[in-house]
Design an enzyme around this catalytic site. Structure first.
Site, PDB file in Angstrom:
ATOM      1  N   GLN A 109      25.913  41.570  -3.796  1.00 30.57           N
ATOM      2  CA  GLN A 109      26.273  40.177  -4.078  1.00 30.57           C
ATOM      3  C   GLN A 109      25.017  39.367  -4.399  1.00 30.57           C
ATOM      4  O   GLN A 109      24.998  38.568  -5.338  1.00 30.57           O
ATOM      5  CB  GLN A 109      26.988  39.593  -2.853  1.00 30.57           C
ATOM      6  CG  GLN A 109      27.573  38.213  -3.049  1.00 30.57           C
ATOM      7  CD  GLN A 109      28.309  37.748  -1.799  1.00 30.57           C
ATOM      8  OE1 GLN A 109      27.893  38.012  -0.672  1.00 30.57           O
ATOM      9  NE2 GLN A 109      29.411  37.059  -1.985  1.00 30.57           N
ATOM     10  N   ILE A 111      22.145  40.379  -5.625  1.00 32.58           N
ATOM     11  CA  ILE A 111      21.446  40.762  -6.851  1.00 32.58           C
ATOM     12  C   ILE A 111      22.029  40.082  -8.080  1.00 32.58           C
ATOM     13  O   ILE A 111      21.434  40.114  -9.174  1.00 32.58           O
ATOM     14  CB  ILE A 111      21.471  42.305  -7.035  1.00 32.58           C
ATOM     15  CG1 ILE A 111      20.314  42.790  -7.921  1.00 32.58           C
ATOM     16  CG2 ILE A 111      22.818  42.765  -7.586  1.00 32.58           C
ATOM     17  CD1 ILE A 111      18.972  42.636  -7.318  1.00 32.58           C
ATOM     18  N   ARG A 112      23.177  39.441  -7.931  1.00 32.21           N
ATOM     19  CA  ARG A 112      23.750  38.666  -9.029  1.00 32.21           C
ATOM     20  C   ARG A 112      22.820  37.531  -9.446  1.00 32.21           C
ATOM     21  O   ARG A 112      22.918  37.037 -10.566  1.00 32.21           O
ATOM     22  CB  ARG A 112      25.115  38.088  -8.631  1.00 32.21           C
ATOM     23  CG  ARG A 112      26.197  39.126  -8.383  1.00 32.21           C
ATOM     24  CD  ARG A 112      26.574  39.849  -9.658  1.00 32.21           C
ATOM     25  NE  ARG A 112      27.089  38.921 -10.652  1.00 32.21           N
ATOM     26  CZ  ARG A 112      27.193  39.173 -11.947  1.00 32.21           C
ATOM     27  NH1 ARG A 112      26.769  40.333 -12.419  1.00 32.21           N
ATOM     28  NH2 ARG A 112      27.682  38.279 -12.786  1.00 32.21           N
ATOM     29  N   GLU A 120      13.662  47.433  -4.507  1.00 35.76           N
ATOM     30  CA  GLU A 120      14.483  47.892  -3.393  1.00 35.76           C
ATOM     31  C   GLU A 120      14.007  49.248  -2.874  1.00 35.76           C
ATOM     32  O   GLU A 120      13.487  50.081  -3.617  1.00 35.76           O
ATOM     33  CB  GLU A 120      15.950  47.990  -3.836  1.00 35.76           C
ATOM     34  CG  GLU A 120      16.907  48.318  -2.700  1.00 35.76           C
ATOM     35  CD  GLU A 120      18.376  48.266  -3.115  1.00 35.76           C
ATOM     36  OE1 GLU A 120      19.235  48.496  -2.249  1.00 35.76           O
ATOM     37  OE2 GLU A 120      18.647  47.989  -4.302  1.00 35.76           O
ATOM     38  N   TYR A 121      14.222  49.464  -1.598  1.00 36.10           N
ATOM     39  CA  TYR A 121      13.963  50.749  -0.945  1.00 36.10           C
ATOM     40  C   TYR A 121      14.684  51.844  -1.727  1.00 36.10           C
ATOM     41  O   TYR A 121      15.870  51.733  -2.024  1.00 36.10           O
ATOM     42  CB  TYR A 121      14.502  50.664   0.480  1.00 36.10           C
ATOM     43  CG  TYR A 121      14.226  51.841   1.376  1.00 36.10           C
ATOM     44  CD1 TYR A 121      13.134  51.828   2.242  1.00 36.10           C
ATOM     45  CD2 TYR A 121      15.070  52.949   1.395  1.00 36.10           C
ATOM     46  CE1 TYR A 121      12.900  52.887   3.109  1.00 36.10           C
ATOM     47  CE2 TYR A 121      14.833  54.016   2.247  1.00 36.10           C
ATOM     48  CZ  TYR A 121      13.746  53.980   3.097  1.00 36.10           C
ATOM     49  OH  TYR A 121      13.503  55.039   3.951  1.00 36.10           O
ATOM     50  N   ARG A 221      24.336  29.928  -1.703  1.00 37.19           N
ATOM     51  CA  ARG A 221      24.547  30.873  -0.609  1.00 37.19           C
ATOM     52  C   ARG A 221      24.467  30.242   0.772  1.00 37.19           C
ATOM     53  O   ARG A 221      24.889  30.857   1.749  1.00 37.19           O
ATOM     54  CB  ARG A 221      23.542  32.020  -0.718  1.00 37.19           C
ATOM     55  CG  ARG A 221      23.654  32.795  -2.024  1.00 37.19           C
ATOM     56  CD  ARG A 221      25.069  33.291  -2.281  1.00 37.19           C
ATOM     57  NE  ARG A 221      25.139  34.065  -3.527  1.00 37.19           N
ATOM     58  CZ  ARG A 221      26.249  34.642  -3.982  1.00 37.19           C
ATOM     59  NH1 ARG A 221      27.379  34.524  -3.322  1.00 37.19           N
ATOM     60  NH2 ARG A 221      26.223  35.330  -5.117  1.00 37.19           N
TER      61      ARG A 221
END
Length: 302
Positions: A109, A111-112, A120-121, A221
């Site tokens: 969500q 990364i939108r 990222e890992y 958010r």
């Protein structure tokens, strides 16, 4: 909150170190550097690095306005003017980098928001930790009947326990299979073994963005309508942002986070109401949904 021993050692070493610099720093944020703020059951947010402060916003704005700018203008007044009139470029002069541990479904969500630099890992290269997210009972709710992407009534205690048991069982089983496939007997490639893991498995990333785009992320958010699991990350980041750029943060809260926008038709309705006219949804020319949102913004029942 779960930090690996390697991460804990790295953070302690970074906190113990000190560097002399000529660039502007913010004492309140310096105190929070390399300190992980717990979020959810195993997640965290921490500031890794930052550039700029409130003064950098002001400096950029005055350069853009040219030499004729009145130097006596208060920094806070200028920042509030920039925020009020949607001047975004000066806020882009500040940047911040976060290290975040979060469930995969929250990351998808998050990364939108495509206005950040993300690393990222890699589960192709490394093995994911056995950490998975389980909601607290108060967050276990049925699908809302009025909001297709929201929650409604909280589940009763018996149903909550049953659902949490299913979530835990699924996560434990899939991680067990993940370990089995990675083991010497099978030796499956990590990039394949990861594919059966549940979406509540935790991942990690470094997320770097500028202040303007951070404010956009936080406005969406940290809103009460955002999903709880991403909202708690935004709320933690709000506190860090306040420590970093207090003047810009205050303007953001006044003009974005705690504000509402009216369409031209809505503004016309406000003017008519102030003139003593009884305005209805039909007379306003608004859809039922717009009218309900308009009434909610005014603190009235639709």
């Amino acid at each position: 909150m779960t930090l690996s021993p390697e991460q804990q050692t790295e953070i302690e070493a970074a906190r113990a170190a000190s560097h002399t610099t000529r660039r502007p720093t913010v004492a309140a944020l310096e105190e929070r550097l390399f300190t992980a703020i717990p979020v959810l059951d195993h997640g965290f947010v921490r500031v890794v690095d930052y550039m700029g402060d409130d003064a950098a916003v002001v400096q950029a704005a005055r350069v853009s306005y040219g030499r004729g700018t009145r130097r006596a203008l208060e920094d806070e007044g200028l920042i509030r003017y920039l925020m009020r009139h949607h001047h975004s470029t000066p806020f882009e002069m500040c940047e911040i980098k976060f290290h975040v541990k979060l469930p995969i479904f929250v990351a998808r969500q998050w990364i939108r928001h495509r206005t950040a630099n993300v690393n990222e890992y890699s589960a192709r290269y490394s093995i994911l930790d056995k950490d998975y997210y389980l909601p607290v009972p108060g967050q276990m709710a049925r699908q809302s009947t009025v909001n297709r992407q929201g929650r409604g009534e909280v589940l009763d205690a018996e149903t909550t326990a049953r659902v949490l048991g299913l979530l835990r069982q699924d996560a434990e089983q899939t991680y067990g299979h993940y370990e089995e496939m990675l083991g010497e007997e099978v030796g499956l490639a990590r990039e394949l073994a990861r594919m059966n893991l549940t979406l509540n498995t935790y991942t990690q990333w470094y997320w770097k963005t500028d202040l303007h785009n951070l404010f956009h992320f936080l406005r969406l958010r940290a809103d009460s309508h955002a999903q709880h699991e991403i909202r708690v990350y935004a709320e933690a980041m709000l506190k860090l942002t306040e420590a970093w750029v207090p003047l810009s943060y205050k303007a953001f809260c006044d003009y974005r986070l705690g504000a509402v926008s009216f369409s031209a038709k809505m503004l016309d309705c406000v003017k008519r109401m102030l003139a003593g006219e009884a305005v209805t949804q039909e007379g306003a020319g608004l859809s039922k949904r717009e009218w309900a949102e308009f009434q909610a913004a005014l603190g009235r029942e639709s």
